[in-house]
Design a protein around this motif. Structure first.
Motif, PDB file in Angstrom:
ATOM      1  N   TRP A  90     114.926  29.567  40.374  1.00 13.66           N
ATOM      2  CA  TRP A  90     115.579  30.323  41.444  1.00 13.66           C
ATOM      3  C   TRP A  90     114.592  31.270  42.137  1.00 13.66           C
ATOM      4  O   TRP A  90     114.646  31.441  43.358  1.00 13.66           O
ATOM      5  CB  TRP A  90     116.764  31.109  40.883  1.00 13.66           C
ATOM      6  CG  TRP A  90     117.870  30.199  40.462  1.00 13.66           C
ATOM      7  CD1 TRP A  90     118.215  29.884  39.179  1.00 13.66           C
ATOM      8  CD2 TRP A  90     118.729  29.447  41.313  1.00 13.66           C
ATOM      9  NE1 TRP A  90     119.249  28.989  39.192  1.00 13.66           N
ATOM     10  CE2 TRP A  90     119.586  28.706  40.491  1.00 13.66           C
ATOM     11  CE3 TRP A  90     118.858  29.326  42.689  1.00 13.66           C
ATOM     12  CZ2 TRP A  90     120.563  27.865  40.988  1.00 13.66           C
ATOM     13  CZ3 TRP A  90     119.842  28.490  43.194  1.00 13.66           C
ATOM     14  CH2 TRP A  90     120.667  27.771  42.359  1.00 13.66           C
ATOM     15  N   VAL A  91     113.701  31.854  41.376  1.00  9.83           N
ATOM     16  CA  VAL A  91     112.694  32.736  41.971  1.00  9.83           C
ATOM     17  C   VAL A  91     111.770  31.942  42.890  1.00  9.83           C
ATOM     18  O   VAL A  91     111.426  32.390  43.986  1.00  9.83           O
ATOM     19  CB  VAL A  91     111.887  33.455  40.862  1.00  9.83           C
ATOM     20  CG1 VAL A  91     110.794  34.309  41.461  1.00  9.83           C
ATOM     21  CG2 VAL A  91     112.802  34.291  39.990  1.00  9.83           C
ATOM     22  N   VAL A  92     111.404  30.741  42.476  1.00  8.42           N
ATOM     23  CA  VAL A  92     110.553  29.876  43.297  1.00  8.42           C
ATOM     24  C   VAL A  92     111.289  29.497  44.589  1.00  8.42           C
ATOM     25  O   VAL A  92     110.705  29.539  45.680  1.00  8.42           O
ATOM     26  CB  VAL A  92     110.126  28.618  42.510  1.00  8.42           C
ATOM     27  CG1 VAL A  92     109.485  27.602  43.418  1.00  8.42           C
ATOM     28  CG2 VAL A  92     109.188  28.998  41.387  1.00  8.42           C
ATOM     29  N   VAL A 123     112.037  30.123  50.517  1.00  6.10           N
ATOM     30  CA  VAL A 123     112.880  30.488  51.658  1.00  6.10           C
ATOM     31  C   VAL A 123     112.267  31.670  52.401  1.00  6.10           C
ATOM     32  O   VAL A 123     112.190  31.666  53.649  1.00  6.10           O
ATOM     33  CB  VAL A 123     114.322  30.793  51.194  1.00  6.10           C
ATOM     34  CG1 VAL A 123     115.130  31.448  52.296  1.00  6.10           C
ATOM     35  CG2 VAL A 123     115.002  29.517  50.727  1.00  6.10           C
ATOM     36  N   ALA A 124     111.805  32.673  51.678  1.00  7.76           N
ATOM     37  CA  ALA A 124     111.162  33.824  52.321  1.00  7.76           C
ATOM     38  C   ALA A 124     109.889  33.401  53.049  1.00  7.76           C
ATOM     39  O   ALA A 124     109.600  33.888  54.152  1.00  7.76           O
ATOM     40  CB  ALA A 124     110.853  34.898  51.282  1.00  7.76           C
ATOM     41  N   PHE A 125     109.133  32.480  52.468  1.00  5.93           N
ATOM     42  CA  PHE A 125     107.920  31.985  53.118  1.00  5.93           C
ATOM     43  C   PHE A 125     108.261  31.252  54.417  1.00  5.93           C
ATOM     44  O   PHE A 125     107.613  31.464  55.444  1.00  5.93           O
ATOM     45  CB  PHE A 125     107.166  31.061  52.169  1.00  5.93           C
ATOM     46  CG  PHE A 125     105.951  30.428  52.778  1.00  5.93           C
ATOM     47  CD1 PHE A 125     104.808  31.170  52.989  1.00  5.93           C
ATOM     48  CD2 PHE A 125     105.956  29.093  53.151  1.00  5.93           C
ATOM     49  CE1 PHE A 125     103.679  30.596  53.558  1.00  5.93           C
ATOM     50  CE2 PHE A 125     104.848  28.512  53.718  1.00  5.93           C
ATOM     51  CZ  PHE A 125     103.701  29.261  53.920  1.00  5.93           C
ATOM     52  N   ILE A 126     109.276  30.410  54.382  1.00  3.99           N
ATOM     53  CA  ILE A 126     109.684  29.677  55.590  1.00  3.99           C
ATOM     54  C   ILE A 126     110.171  30.648  56.660  1.00  3.99           C
ATOM     55  O   ILE A 126     109.859  30.476  57.847  1.00  3.99           O
ATOM     56  CB  ILE A 126     110.756  28.628  55.234  1.00  3.99           C
ATOM     57  CG1 ILE A 126     110.112  27.505  54.420  1.00  3.99           C
ATOM     58  CG2 ILE A 126     111.433  28.087  56.475  1.00  3.99           C
ATOM     59  CD1 ILE A 126     111.089  26.537  53.816  1.00  3.99           C
ATOM     60  N   LEU A 127     110.908  31.681  56.266  1.00  2.00           N
ATOM     61  CA  LEU A 127     111.357  32.678  57.237  1.00  2.00           C
ATOM     62  C   LEU A 127     110.176  33.439  57.841  1.00  2.00           C
ATOM     63  O   LEU A 127     110.150  33.706  59.044  1.00  2.00           O
ATOM     64  CB  LEU A 127     112.330  33.651  56.579  1.00  2.00           C
ATOM     65  CG  LEU A 127     113.710  33.094  56.253  1.00  2.00           C
ATOM     66  CD1 LEU A 127     114.521  34.122  55.475  1.00  2.00           C
ATOM     67  CD2 LEU A 127     114.436  32.685  57.512  1.00  2.00           C
ATOM     68  N   ALA A 128     109.192  33.787  57.015  1.00  2.00           N
ATOM     69  CA  ALA A 128     108.016  34.507  57.521  1.00  2.00           C
ATOM     70  C   ALA A 128     107.223  33.637  58.485  1.00  2.00           C
ATOM     71  O   ALA A 128     106.766  34.109  59.540  1.00  2.00           O
ATOM     72  CB  ALA A 128     107.139  34.959  56.353  1.00  2.00           C
ATOM     73  N   VAL A 129     107.060  32.368  58.158  1.00  2.00           N
ATOM     74  CA  VAL A 129     106.336  31.451  59.048  1.00  2.00           C
ATOM     75  C   VAL A 129     107.116  31.252  60.338  1.00  2.00           C
ATOM     76  O   VAL A 129     106.542  31.240  61.436  1.00  2.00           O
ATOM     77  CB  VAL A 129     106.064  30.102  58.339  1.00  2.00           C
ATOM     78  CG1 VAL A 129     105.580  29.056  59.318  1.00  2.00           C
ATOM     79  CG2 VAL A 129     105.048  30.300  57.230  1.00  2.00           C
ATOM     80  N   GLY A 130     108.441  31.099  60.239  1.00  2.00           N
ATOM     81  CA  GLY A 130     109.269  30.954  61.437  1.00  2.00           C
ATOM     82  C   GLY A 130     109.209  32.176  62.326  1.00  2.00           C
ATOM     83  O   GLY A 130     109.115  32.063  63.554  1.00  2.00           O
ATOM     84  N   TYR A 131     109.239  33.362  61.724  1.00  2.00           N
ATOM     85  CA  TYR A 131     109.138  34.595  62.495  1.00  2.00           C
ATOM     86  C   TYR A 131     107.796  34.677  63.210  1.00  2.00           C
ATOM     87  O   TYR A 131     107.716  35.024  64.390  1.00  2.00           O
ATOM     88  CB  TYR A 131     109.333  35.799  61.575  1.00  2.00           C
ATOM     89  CG  TYR A 131     109.156  37.120  62.275  1.00  2.00           C
ATOM     90  CD1 TYR A 131     110.137  37.621  63.116  1.00  2.00           C
ATOM     91  CD2 TYR A 131     107.989  37.867  62.103  1.00  2.00           C
ATOM     92  CE1 TYR A 131     109.975  38.823  63.758  1.00  2.00           C
ATOM     93  CE2 TYR A 131     107.815  39.075  62.735  1.00  2.00           C
ATOM     94  CZ  TYR A 131     108.812  39.553  63.565  1.00  2.00           C
ATOM     95  OH  TYR A 131     108.641  40.744  64.209  1.00  2.00           O
TER      96      TYR A 131
END
Length: 101
Positions: A73-75, A80-88
């Motif tokens: 779950w941590v992974v 998800v946080a990485f994808i959001l940061a890249v999308g931003y």
């Protein structure tokens, strides 16, 4: 002689894992600061890569303890946080006329 006499307790392995992650993150902060490249985005990406590397390098061969199952779950949250940061970052780089809002 007991067959499992030399087994390392589960709590000790978990503590080793946490210490390894903290050492990686501290080293990353020092290295990024030394070359004047520190940013929260680079720190997050480097920490996530170190975490994934540590998860794979310390994976048990035979039995997965309960605390290792929760790492999935941590992974997932990290990805998800990485994808959001890249999308931003991607939206930030695009010219304003491309984005309708």
């Amino acid at each position: 002689m007991m067959p499992y006499q030399f087994e390392v307790p589960v709590a000790h392995r978990r503590l080793q894992f946490v210490r390894g992650q903290l050492a990686w993150m501290l080293t990353l902060v020092i290295a990024l600061s030394a070359v004047s490249l520190f940013s929260y985005e680079l720190f997050f990406v480097g920490s996530l890569l170190g975490f994934l590397l540590l998860v794979e390098l310390t994976a048990p061969v035979t039995v997965r303890p309960q605390w290792r199952r929760r790492l999935t779950w941590v992974v997932l949250v990290g990805f998800v946080a990485f994808i959001l940061a890249v999308g931003y970052r991607f939206v930030e780089v695009l010219p304003p006329e491309v984005i309708p809002w």
